[in-house]
Design a protein around this motif. Structure first.
Motif, PDB file in Angstrom:
ATOM      1  N   CYS A  57       0.955  -1.119  -0.174  1.00 59.70           N
ATOM      2  CA  CYS A  57      -0.014  -0.130  -0.123  1.00 59.70           C
ATOM      3  C   CYS A  57       0.785   1.120  -0.099  1.00 59.70           C
ATOM      4  CB  CYS A  57      -0.792  -0.132   1.222  1.00 59.70           C
ATOM      5  SG  CYS A  57      -1.597   1.530   1.534  1.00 59.70           S
ATOM      6  N   GLY A  58       0.427   2.238  -0.790  1.00 56.06           N
ATOM      7  CA  GLY A  58       1.351   3.528  -0.729  1.00 56.06           C
ATOM      8  C   GLY A  58       0.824   4.389   0.399  1.00 56.06           C
ATOM      9  N   GLY A  59       0.131   4.040   0.997  1.00 54.30           N
ATOM     10  CA  GLY A  59      -0.414   4.719   2.164  1.00 54.30           C
ATOM     11  C   GLY A  59       0.479   4.238   3.552  1.00 54.30           C
ATOM     12  N   CYS A  60       0.648   2.954   3.753  1.00 57.81           N
ATOM     13  CA  CYS A  60       1.050   2.631   4.909  1.00 57.81           C
ATOM     14  C   CYS A  60       2.094   1.607   4.627  1.00 57.81           C
ATOM     15  CB  CYS A  60      -0.135   1.860   5.937  1.00 57.81           C
ATOM     16  SG  CYS A  60      -0.890   0.456   4.980  1.00 57.81           S
ATOM     17  N   THR A  61       2.523   1.235   3.376  1.00 58.71           N
ATOM     18  CA  THR A  61       3.533   0.324   2.979  1.00 58.71           C
ATOM     19  C   THR A  61       3.323  -1.161   3.561  1.00 58.71           C
ATOM     20  OG1 THR A  61       5.198   0.675   4.835  1.00 58.71           O
ATOM     21  CG2 THR A  61       5.346   2.272   3.006  1.00 58.71           C
ATOM     22  N   ARG A  62       2.211  -1.379   3.881  1.00 56.74           N
ATOM     23  CA  ARG A  62       1.836  -2.962   4.327  1.00 56.74           C
ATOM     24  C   ARG A  62       1.346  -3.557   3.086  1.00 56.74           C
ATOM     25  NH1 ARG A  62      -0.617  -2.350  10.154  1.00 56.74           N
ATOM     26  NH2 ARG A  62      -0.510  -4.571   9.969  1.00 56.74           N
ATOM     27  N   PRO A  63       1.215  -4.853   2.867  1.00 56.10           N
ATOM     28  CA  PRO A  63       0.919  -5.460   1.841  1.00 56.10           C
ATOM     29  C   PRO A  63      -0.563  -5.420   1.872  1.00 56.10           C
ATOM     30  CG  PRO A  63       1.978  -6.890   3.149  1.00 56.10           C
ATOM     31  CD  PRO A  63       1.812  -5.951   4.019  1.00 56.10           C
ATOM     32  N   MET A  64      -1.267  -5.085   0.616  1.00 59.57           N
ATOM     33  CA  MET A  64      -2.322  -5.071   0.099  1.00 59.57           C
ATOM     34  C   MET A  64      -3.089  -6.518   0.023  1.00 59.57           C
ATOM     35  SD  MET A  64      -2.882  -1.858  -2.458  1.00 59.57           S
ATOM     36  CE  MET A  64      -1.382  -2.440  -3.496  1.00 59.57           C
ATOM     37  N   VAL A  65      -4.416  -6.507   0.282  1.00 64.03           N
ATOM     38  CA  VAL A  65      -5.108  -7.695   0.045  1.00 64.03           C
ATOM     39  C   VAL A  65      -5.914  -8.006  -1.277  1.00 64.03           C
ATOM     40  CG1 VAL A  65      -6.936  -9.290   1.459  1.00 64.03           C
ATOM     41  CG2 VAL A  65      -5.419  -7.878   2.673  1.00 64.03           C
ATOM     42  N   PHE A  66      -5.927  -9.181  -1.532  1.00 59.12           N
ATOM     43  CA  PHE A  66      -6.753  -9.243  -2.902  1.00 59.12           C
ATOM     44  C   PHE A  66      -8.250  -8.947  -2.607  1.00 59.12           C
ATOM     45  CE2 PHE A  66      -9.311 -12.372  -5.396  1.00 59.12           C
ATOM     46  CZ  PHE A  66      -9.121 -11.674  -6.798  1.00 59.12           C
ATOM     47  N   LEU A  67      -9.034  -8.262  -3.589  1.00 58.16           N
ATOM     48  CA  LEU A  67     -10.216  -7.702  -3.514  1.00 58.16           C
ATOM     49  C   LEU A  67     -11.162  -8.558  -4.521  1.00 58.16           C
ATOM     50  CD1 LEU A  67     -12.524  -5.964  -2.411  1.00 58.16           C
ATOM     51  CD2 LEU A  67     -11.910  -4.286  -4.041  1.00 58.16           C
ATOM     52  N   LEU A  68     -10.620  -8.600  -5.772  1.00 60.37           N
ATOM     53  CA  LEU A  68     -11.623  -9.190  -6.643  1.00 60.37           C
ATOM     54  C   LEU A  68     -10.818  -9.350  -8.049  1.00 60.37           C
ATOM     55  CD1 LEU A  68     -12.997  -7.156  -9.115  1.00 60.37           C
ATOM     56  CD2 LEU A  68     -14.396  -6.423  -7.027  1.00 60.37           C
ATOM     57  N   GLN A  69     -11.325 -10.059  -8.921  1.00 59.27           N
ATOM     58  CA  GLN A  69     -10.751 -10.388 -10.394  1.00 59.27           C
ATOM     59  C   GLN A  69     -11.912 -10.631 -11.212  1.00 59.27           C
ATOM     60  OE1 GLN A  69      -8.403 -13.702  -9.194  1.00 59.27           O
ATOM     61  NE2 GLN A  69      -8.517 -14.325 -11.263  1.00 59.27           N
ATOM     62  N   VAL A  70     -11.736  -9.905 -12.584  1.00 62.14           N
ATOM     63  CA  VAL A  70     -12.739 -10.052 -13.606  1.00 62.14           C
ATOM     64  C   VAL A  70     -11.978 -10.728 -14.899  1.00 62.14           C
ATOM     65  CG1 VAL A  70     -14.076  -8.927 -15.093  1.00 62.14           C
ATOM     66  CG2 VAL A  70     -14.057  -8.304 -12.866  1.00 62.14           C
ATOM     67  N   TYR A  71     -12.563 -11.852 -15.258  1.00 58.30           N
ATOM     68  CA  TYR A  71     -12.103 -12.499 -16.381  1.00 58.30           C
ATOM     69  C   TYR A  71     -12.605 -11.817 -17.477  1.00 58.30           C
ATOM     70  CZ  TYR A  71     -10.363 -16.069 -19.834  1.00 58.30           C
ATOM     71  OH  TYR A  71     -10.352 -16.938 -20.950  1.00 58.30           O
ATOM     72  N   ALA A  72     -11.914 -11.276 -18.511  1.00 57.74           N
ATOM     73  CA  ALA A  72     -12.446 -10.486 -19.509  1.00 57.74           C
ATOM     74  C   ALA A  72     -11.795 -10.532 -20.896  1.00 57.74           C
ATOM     75  CB  ALA A  72     -12.754  -9.087 -19.371  1.00 57.74           C
ATOM     76  N   PRO A  73     -11.772 -11.733 -21.598  1.00 55.67           N
ATOM     77  CA  PRO A  73     -10.860 -11.884 -22.805  1.00 55.67           C
ATOM     78  C   PRO A  73     -11.251 -10.513 -23.691  1.00 55.67           C
ATOM     79  CG  PRO A  73     -12.117 -13.620 -22.512  1.00 55.67           C
ATOM     80  CD  PRO A  73     -12.444 -12.898 -21.146  1.00 55.67           C
ATOM     81  N   ARG A  74     -10.664 -10.293 -24.452  1.00 57.61           N
ATOM     82  CA  ARG A  74     -11.264  -9.520 -25.746  1.00 57.61           C
ATOM     83  C   ARG A  74     -10.263  -9.889 -27.012  1.00 57.61           C
ATOM     84  NH1 ARG A  74      -9.303  -3.394 -24.716  1.00 57.61           N
ATOM     85  NH2 ARG A  74      -9.331  -3.307 -27.131  1.00 57.61           N
ATOM     86  N   ASP A  75     -10.681  -9.103 -28.088  1.00 60.63           N
ATOM     87  CA  ASP A  75     -10.138  -9.516 -29.369  1.00 60.63           C
ATOM     88  C   ASP A  75      -8.736  -9.782 -29.445  1.00 60.63           C
ATOM     89  OD1 ASP A  75      -9.681  -6.898 -28.506  1.00 60.63           O
ATOM     90  OD2 ASP A  75     -10.197  -5.793 -30.280  1.00 60.63           O
ATOM     91  N   ARG A  76      -7.842  -8.889 -28.628  1.00 58.68           N
ATOM     92  CA  ARG A  76      -6.449  -9.228 -28.884  1.00 58.68           C
ATOM     93  C   ARG A  76      -5.619  -9.982 -27.744  1.00 58.68           C
ATOM     94  NH1 ARG A  76      -5.165  -3.664 -30.893  1.00 58.68           N
ATOM     95  NH2 ARG A  76      -7.297  -3.158 -30.810  1.00 58.68           N
ATOM     96  N   ALA A  77      -6.518 -10.563 -26.859  1.00 59.56           N
ATOM     97  CA  ALA A  77      -5.970 -11.198 -25.753  1.00 59.56           C
ATOM     98  C   ALA A  77      -7.159 -12.485 -25.295  1.00 59.56           C
ATOM     99  CB  ALA A  77      -6.170 -10.289 -24.438  1.00 59.56           C
ATOM    100  N   PHE A  78      -6.503 -13.671 -25.724  1.00 60.56           N
ATOM    101  CA  PHE A  78      -7.174 -14.939 -25.814  1.00 60.56           C
ATOM    102  C   PHE A  78      -7.876 -15.053 -24.142  1.00 60.56           C
ATOM    103  CE2 PHE A  78      -8.249 -19.622 -25.449  1.00 60.56           C
ATOM    104  CZ  PHE A  78      -8.980 -19.645 -26.344  1.00 60.56           C
TER     105      PHE A  78
END
Ligand SMILES: [Zn+2]
Ligand SMILES: [Zn+2]
Ligand SMILES: [Zn+2]
Ligand SMILES: [Zn+2]
Length: 345
Positions: A57-78
């Motif tokens: 984290c740029g504020g406290c320099t401690r590790p951030m935690v995973f929040l979420l992810q989106v799988y979003a392929p598109r034309d140039r990325a399988f």
């Protein structure tokens, strides 16, 4: 076979896909299943993970935690995934968020070209992951050498949470995950098309106006704020929040809105980014809006028990319009946090 959560078809820019949280079997949330998900450990797409330094984290320099992810392929990325991390340290003065993009071709270093059946956890060797947060783990416990960590902070958390006793004890599985639970509860994100005709029209208008000199969706509210008196400002604020509530009412449980090249649905007229607030990708291309995280997600994260809880009105993610290719590396993308204005609480 598990279908990817997001349609593989080219994206119709005028339509919005909404995401909802659903409980899911852990096997469906593994990297090889290309999930969209909230909480738990990241389902890394490229298995060449970002350096743990990039997750501080740029504020406290401690590790951030995973929040979420989106799988979003598109034309140039399988294969293509966008991952968001956030600082969950209650005392952090400037709680930071970070967005990363990973993309791979159909032929790549990590996955078969054809979809894989649901795998059991741990059936294939992956990169070394931190036992606490699931990030890349360059450090190991110097006594047992099988417990891996992203850094000192999570090693010490794990030590206090039970590794002190478990360290070196025979029979403790090397792959077993540890006890200090700093992760958000885990869910699958399931996408559905938003069903609203007037919404489609509105969004279409917005996509068309992008070619105009001033992009309506970015600057409209700001210009009005500057030009109008306070009274006008208040009614503008009401108008934006009323629109927000009206759209949400169509599907009150939505936690994310996906509309690449479209417009975010702002919760307030304050703190809307201008075009210059959104930096270009280092490749030189512009960044375009891709999705936004809604405040409803907070209800699923069990954050209200934190002293000064994690909060947002909406988190808008902007990504490289060209989706430039960096091989197995994770690119940093841009996230804009908008809060509810004071009178909306
Ligand atoms: Zn922080
Ligand atoms: Zn860690
Ligand atoms: Zn150990
Ligand atoms: Zn780029």
């Amino acid at each position: 076979m598990a279908a990817p959560s997001l349609a593989m078809a080219p994206h119709d820019e005028a339509s919005v896909e909404l995401a909802f949280v659903e409980p899911a079997a852990p096997a469906r949330l593994l990297s090889s299943q290309f999930p969209s998900k909230v909480g738990g450990r990241p389902a890394w797409l490229s298995l060449q993970l970002p350096d743990p330094e990039r997750l501080l984290c740029g504020g406290c320099t401690r590790p951030m935690v995973f929040l979420l992810q989106v799988y979003a392929p598109r034309d140039r990325a399988f294969h293509r995934a966008l991952l968001i991390f956030c600082c969950a340290v209650p005392a952090c003065p400037r709680r930071r968020f970070a967005a990363f993009r990973s993309q791979l071709g159909r032929i790549n270093d990590f996955y078969e070209p054809e979809p894989e059946p649901e795998a059991l956890p741990g059936t294939r060797p992956g990169p070394r992951l931190c036992r606490v947060c699931g990030a890349s783990a360059p450090k190991s416990c110097s006594r047992c050498r099988w417990a891996h960590y992203c850094g000192k902070e999570h090693q010490s958390l794990d030590w206090k949470a039970g590794h002190r006793e478990a360290c070196g004890r025979p029979g403790e599985a090397a792959g077993s995950l540890s006890s200090p639970n700093i992760l958000f509860p885990e869910f699958e994100l399931v996408m559905e098309l938003e069903d609203s005709e007037d919404q489609k029209l509105e969004n279409l208008k917005c996509v068309e106006s992008k070619s105009a000199a001033e992009s309506d969706c970015v600057t409209e509210a700001i210009d009005e704020q500057e030009l109008e008196a306070m009274a006008k400002h208040e009614s503008e604020e009401d108008r934006i929040f009323a629109k927000f509530k009206r759209r949400i009412a169509l599907a009150p449980d939505q936690v994310l809105r996906y509309c690449r090249g479209g417009c975010p649905l702002w919760v307030s007229g304050e703190n809307i980014p201008s075009k210059t607030d959104i930096p270009n990708c280092p490749c030189g291309a512009k960044r375009e809006f891709e999705f936004q995280v809604m405040p409803q997600l907070l209800n699923y994260l069990k954050v209200d028990c934190l002293e000064e809880s994690l909060d947002w009105g909406t988190l808008s993610v902007y990504t490289c319009e060209q989706s430039c290719d960096h091989g197995n590396e994770y690119s940093t993308e841009f996230l804009w946090k908008q809060d509810f204005s004071a009178e909306q609480y």
